[in-house]
Scaffold this motif. Structure first.
Motif, PDB file in Angstrom:
ATOM      1  N   THR A  45       0.814  -1.219   0.000  1.00 47.09           N
ATOM      2  CA  THR A  45       0.000   0.000   0.000  1.00 47.09           C
ATOM      3  C   THR A  45       0.848   1.271   0.000  1.00 47.09           C
ATOM      4  O   THR A  45       0.308   2.370   0.130  1.00 47.09           O
ATOM      5  N   SER A  46       2.158   1.107  -0.166  1.00 50.02           N
ATOM      6  CA  SER A  46       3.032   2.286  -0.096  1.00 50.02           C
ATOM      7  C   SER A  46       2.777   3.279  -1.229  1.00 50.02           C
ATOM      8  O   SER A  46       3.038   4.481  -1.089  1.00 50.02           O
ATOM      9  N   GLN A  47       2.248   2.774  -2.353  1.00 46.86           N
ATOM     10  CA  GLN A  47       2.036   3.643  -3.509  1.00 46.86           C
ATOM     11  C   GLN A  47       0.630   4.236  -3.574  1.00 46.86           C
ATOM     12  O   GLN A  47       0.331   5.036  -4.451  1.00 46.86           O
ATOM     13  N   ILE A  48      -0.240   3.818  -2.650  1.00 44.60           N
ATOM     14  CA  ILE A  48      -1.611   4.316  -2.697  1.00 44.60           C
ATOM     15  C   ILE A  48      -1.717   5.601  -1.880  1.00 44.60           C
ATOM     16  O   ILE A  48      -1.142   5.719  -0.792  1.00 44.60           O
ATOM     17  N   HIS A  49      -2.420   6.593  -2.404  1.00 45.59           N
ATOM     18  CA  HIS A  49      -2.518   7.891  -1.754  1.00 45.59           C
ATOM     19  C   HIS A  49      -3.759   7.941  -0.856  1.00 45.59           C
ATOM     20  O   HIS A  49      -4.878   7.684  -1.311  1.00 45.59           O
ATOM     21  N   GLU A  50      -3.535   8.269   0.404  1.00 43.97           N
ATOM     22  CA  GLU A  50      -4.645   8.333   1.350  1.00 43.97           C
ATOM     23  C   GLU A  50      -5.652   9.410   0.946  1.00 43.97           C
ATOM     24  O   GLU A  50      -6.863   9.244   1.136  1.00 43.97           O
ATOM     25  N   ASP A  51      -5.164  10.518   0.398  1.00 43.94           N
ATOM     26  CA  ASP A  51      -6.069  11.609   0.012  1.00 43.94           C
ATOM     27  C   ASP A  51      -7.052  11.156  -1.060  1.00 43.94           C
ATOM     28  O   ASP A  51      -8.216  11.573  -1.072  1.00 43.94           O
ATOM     29  N   TRP A  52      -6.580  10.285  -1.978  1.00 43.75           N
ATOM     30  CA  TRP A  52      -7.470   9.772  -3.016  1.00 43.75           C
ATOM     31  C   TRP A  52      -8.601   8.944  -2.403  1.00 43.75           C
ATOM     32  O   TRP A  52      -9.757   9.071  -2.789  1.00 43.75           O
ATOM     33  N   LEU A  53      -8.252   8.141  -1.413  1.00 41.89           N
ATOM     34  CA  LEU A  53      -9.265   7.323  -0.750  1.00 41.89           C
ATOM     35  C   LEU A  53     -10.233   8.187   0.054  1.00 41.89           C
ATOM     36  O   LEU A  53     -11.451   7.995   0.014  1.00 41.89           O
ATOM     37  N   LYS A  54      -9.689   9.148   0.775  1.00 41.81           N
ATOM     38  CA  LYS A  54     -10.528   9.997   1.630  1.00 41.81           C
ATOM     39  C   LYS A  54     -11.492  10.860   0.809  1.00 41.81           C
ATOM     40  O   LYS A  54     -12.523  11.296   1.323  1.00 41.81           O
TER      41      LYS A  54
END
Length: 336
Positions: A45-54
């Motif tokens: 999950t290092s490449q996934i952006h939290e802001d995109w999910l939020k």
């Protein structure tokens, strides 16, 4: 990584999010709790952006899990896991006792002990057919014959059975065993754990003699990563500098494991000290600390037992203990 969904989130949008995450290569662990619904992401999950999910309409919050174990982590699964074995539940407030001899010696011995422990209130029968022993000259168990005798006792009493596996090669022999035990010496036998992860049968995983709780949970993760999430953890004492008894029962492991994981936790007070008179007080301490069950050795003639006679209770002692166990379990579980 954990995605916390909003309450009453649109189901179609949730499904769209799940599909998108799967398409990105993640495996999903879903948890429907009373307080919140979670999606656990398993993978890099290092490449996934939290802001995109939020930014997604159905997402309340996003949290990263630091511990290397994911499926066993309470963060992924806030509710206690309850494992149902033949209608007998372990975990989530359901307390059970597993009892029987360390090793199966004769048909008369295992059948007699099975009847005795059932009469006293035990929910499961334990008995070793394959015995890992420190000395190569010690009794190693009756192997296939022992399993046959254990299953005969199961048929005679109706008690589900628990017995230890030592090799993946023996797995076909365990088809009718209800809970497969992985002993302390095999806690980090990762190839065996991988095989057990591919079957649909509860696994009782004992903590190793000198292993940390995180190492125990990582061993549980090996099983769960294969798809088998029916894991019961067992604290059975660890090796310390103390020589007055065999091992030191780590009572503090129980509440700590309850914080770290959703898996049921039982305690084996017999192997912890290796001394008969200590079984009762250690059992009471385990109940007070929040254990989901006990595993206790019972032999109809401990003085002549071929394995661990010094720690085995007689049926009369076990019956006396069970009266106390029932009262203590009811009392401490009523406290929440």
């Amino acid at each position: 990584m954990i995605i916390i969904l909003k309450r009453n989130a649109n189901k179609e949008k949730v499904e769209n999010l799940k599909t998108e995450l799967v398409n990105q290569g993640f495996k999903l662990h879903l948890s429907e709790g009373t307080e919140a619904s979670l999606i656990g992401l398993i993978g890099d999950t290092s490449q996934i952006h939290e802001d995109w999910l939020k930014a997604n309409d159905v997402v309340e919050d996003v949290r990263r899990i630091r511990e290397p174990y994911k499926k066993a982590n309470r963060s992924m699964h806030p509710e206690d896991t309850v494992i149902d074995v033949c209608g007998r539940k372990i975990g989530g407030g359901s307390f059970q006792v597993i009892a029987g001899p360390c090793s199966i010696e004769t048909k008369e011995q295992i059948t007699e002990v099975a009847s005795d422990v059932k009469r006293s209130g035990a929910a499961f029968l334990r008995g070793g057919a394959f015995k890992p022993r420190t000395s190569p000259y010690a009794f190693q168990g009756l192997h296939e014959q022992g399993l046959d005798l254990l299953l005969e006792a199961k048929k005679a009493t109706g008690l589900p059975v628990v017995t230890e596996i030592m090799s993946a090669e023996h797995l076909p022999l365990f088809d009718d065993v209800d809970i497969i035990q992985v002993g302390a010496r095999n806690m980090q036998n990762f190839e065996l754990l991988k095989v057990l992860g591919k079957i649909d049968k509860p696994i009782l995983l004992k903590r190793g003699l000198a292993n940390t709780l995180d190492e125990l949970l990582m061993s549980a993760e090996y099983i769960m990563a294969g798809g088998n999430e029916k894991v019961i953890l067992c604290e059975r004492g660890i090796r310390t500098f103390e020589t007055s008894y065999r091992n030191t029962l780590d009572i503090s492991a129980i509440p700590m494991l309850k914080k770290k994981t959703h898996l049921p936790v039982i305690v084996d007070p017999s192997h912890a000290a290796g001394i008969r008179f200590m079984v009762e007080p250690l059992a009471m301490a385990a109940i007070a600390a929040g254990a989901d069950g006990l595993m206790i050795e019972v032999h109809n003639n401990p003085e002549k037992a071929l394995c661990d006679g010094a720690q085995s209770l007689t049926p009369e002692m076990f019956d006396h203990l069970m009266k106390k166990v029932d009262k203590a379990a009811d009392f401490f579980h009523s406290l929440g």
